[in-house]
Design a protein around this motif. Structure first.
Motif, PDB file in Angstrom:
ATOM      1  N   ALA A 189     -13.259 -51.581 -11.102  1.00 28.27           N
ATOM      2  CA  ALA A 189     -13.422 -51.530  -9.782  1.00 28.27           C
ATOM      3  C   ALA A 189     -12.960 -52.717  -8.929  1.00 28.27           C
ATOM      4  N   GLU A 190     -13.863 -53.874  -9.750  1.00 29.19           N
ATOM      5  CA  GLU A 190     -13.422 -54.908  -9.038  1.00 29.19           C
ATOM      6  C   GLU A 190     -12.302 -55.562  -9.118  1.00 29.19           C
ATOM      7  N   ASP A 191     -11.547 -55.289 -10.405  1.00 29.79           N
ATOM      8  CA  ASP A 191     -10.242 -55.963 -10.515  1.00 29.79           C
ATOM      9  C   ASP A 191      -9.063 -54.931  -9.477  1.00 29.79           C
ATOM     10  N   ARG A 192      -9.466 -53.902  -9.418  1.00 31.29           N
ATOM     11  CA  ARG A 192      -8.607 -52.883  -8.409  1.00 31.29           C
ATOM     12  C   ARG A 192      -8.916 -53.631  -7.003  1.00 31.29           C
ATOM     13  N   LEU A 193     -10.044 -53.918  -6.671  1.00 27.05           N
ATOM     14  CA  LEU A 193     -10.403 -54.848  -5.294  1.00 27.05           C
ATOM     15  C   LEU A 193      -9.722 -55.940  -5.268  1.00 27.05           C
ATOM     16  N   TYR A 194      -9.526 -56.678  -6.302  1.00 28.56           N
ATOM     17  CA  TYR A 194      -8.840 -57.849  -6.138  1.00 28.56           C
ATOM     18  C   TYR A 194      -7.453 -57.856  -5.816  1.00 28.56           C
ATOM     19  N   ARG A 195      -6.652 -56.510  -6.754  1.00 25.19           N
ATOM     20  CA  ARG A 195      -5.411 -56.195  -6.718  1.00 25.19           C
ATOM     21  C   ARG A 195      -5.101 -55.578  -5.217  1.00 25.19           C
ATOM     22  N   MET A 196      -5.910 -54.978  -4.682  1.00 25.62           N
ATOM     23  CA  MET A 196      -5.846 -54.277  -3.340  1.00 25.62           C
ATOM     24  C   MET A 196      -5.482 -55.336  -2.237  1.00 25.62           C
ATOM     25  N   VAL A 197      -6.621 -56.513  -2.261  1.00 25.50           N
ATOM     26  CA  VAL A 197      -6.271 -57.462  -1.254  1.00 25.50           C
ATOM     27  C   VAL A 197      -4.992 -58.360  -1.642  1.00 25.50           C
ATOM     28  N   ARG A 198      -4.578 -58.708  -2.738  1.00 26.47           N
ATOM     29  CA  ARG A 198      -3.163 -59.416  -3.150  1.00 26.47           C
ATOM     30  C   ARG A 198      -2.015 -58.506  -2.723  1.00 26.47           C
ATOM     31  N   THR A 199      -2.061 -57.206  -3.248  1.00 22.18           N
ATOM     32  CA  THR A 199      -0.901 -56.138  -3.139  1.00 22.18           C
ATOM     33  C   THR A 199      -0.469 -55.994  -1.653  1.00 22.18           C
ATOM     34  N   TYR A 200      -1.529 -55.828  -0.776  1.00 13.93           N
ATOM     35  CA  TYR A 200      -1.618 -55.479   0.619  1.00 13.93           C
ATOM     36  C   TYR A 200      -1.477 -56.699   1.553  1.00 13.93           C
TER      37      TYR A 200
END
Length: 345
Positions: free
Chosen positions: A229-240
């Motif tokens: 979940a933490e990795d997805r949160l990092y990815r969300m910030v970068r991707t969007y």
């Protein structure tokens, strides 16, 4: 008549190929096969064989994995009301409906594509989930698993299959090897089949968390789920394209008490994100009250708190990014937040 001759008076043309090879004795009777003829055809050197009680394989030799699964479901499914045949559905016109029966355990997980489960043909038994009050027992390669509340099945390769968390619990109930249990639970989360919280709920309901090797596997599962979940949160910030926050911080009042631990915090906008990874083993009401108190305290200080569940991050990341972006943009319309000290967690 040979074993390849269509049964009379009504041929089984509406059925799929496997359903022409695996049928119930009731189906055979409805197509004009007498008890004596059935006995003759199922003799040791005959063209048919008795696969399970009241289930017949219409060819000699061993069944395929598909035939074993269909046979198990035919055996366990509730018979239709006399005179009212169960018809194929509009979505699956060539597949009969299996009433009050679904695959679960290792067979179900294999159908879901788990790599850490045995092949279907190598399984000693096939677990079939039925309502608790059904008068049916385990026999042959079929093991009957009972439940007071039958879940809604998922269709996998046209078969009714228990949801992954339930199938996992039924599989784990039979496993003694800690490594096997850990592999199954880890693959469920890493493979995106389900969230840790759903697994823990099923294991709790099945009273499996009294077993030390299951508890150890669950602790690893929750840690694994949080890391994903933490990795997805990092990815969300970068991707969007969200502004970079400070990650994994504690907030304190100057010279005062600890306020909260946060997964992400934007100091200039006073917006915080916290992953909601509550473990269902804990008291849900008490834990939610703790979340609510923390959120209320921070918001009294002018800090906006956004709670995001791992499931929402997995299934609707763009939507969650929009929620965070809206909170960041709205910060200019709010009164300035209280000064807080931000420390690494």
């Amino acid at each position: 008549m040979t074993h390849n001759t269509p049964l009379s008076p009504r041929p089984l043309r509406h059925l799929s190929d496997v359903h022409r090879r695996v049928v119930t004795t009731a189906q055979l009777r409805s197509h004009g096969v007498s008890t004596a003829e059935l006995t003759e055809r199922c003799r040791p050197d005959g063209p048919w064989r008795q696969l399970l009680p009241n289930v017949v394989l219409l060819h000699p030799g061993p069944p395929t994995s598909e035939e074993r699964l269909h046979g198990a479901l035919l055996y366990a499914a509730r018979e239709s009301t006399p005179g009212v045949p169960v018809q194929p559905t509009a979505q699956s016109p060539h597949r009969p409906v299996y009433r009050e029966a679904m695959l679960t355990g290792l067979a179900a997980l294999t159908l879901y594509g788990f790599s850490s489960t045995p092949s279907l043909l190598s399984l000693d038994h096939v677990d079939v989930l039925v309502p608790r009050l059904r008068r049916i027992r385990s026999t042959g390669y079929v093991r009957v698993v009972r439940t007071p509340d039958l879940p809604t099945p998922r269709a996998v390769t046209g078969l009714p299959v228990a949801p992954v968390p339930r199938a996992l619990a039924d599989a784990v109930a039979d496993l003694k090897d800690p490594q096997e249990v850990r592999r199954l639970l880890t693959e469920a989360v890493r493979g995106g089949h389900c969230e840790p919280a759903a697994v823990v709920r099923e294991l709790t309901s099945a009273k499996l968390l009294t077993r030390p090797h299951v508890v150890d596997a669950v602790d690893s599962l929750l840690a694994e789920g949080r890391a994903i979940a933490e990795d997805r949160l990092y990815r969300m910030v970068r991707t969007y394209g969200l502004p970079d926050p400070v990650w994994n911080v504690d907030l304190r009042l100057p010279g005062g008490p600890h306020l909260a631990g946060l997964d992400a915090y934007w100091p200039d906008q006073a917006v915080a994100v916290e992953l909601d990874t509550r473990a269902p083993r804990q008291d849900e009401d008490a834990l939610w009250s703790e979340y609510a108190r923390k959120r209320e305290h921070l918001e009294r200080l002018g800090i906006t708190v956004v709670y995001i569940t791992p499931r929402k991050l997995r299934e609707a990341m763009e939507q969650q990014a929009a929620v965070v972006r809206t909170a960041l943009m709205a910060s200019g319309d709010r009164d300035p937040a209280a000064y807080v000290v931000v420390l690494p967690r």
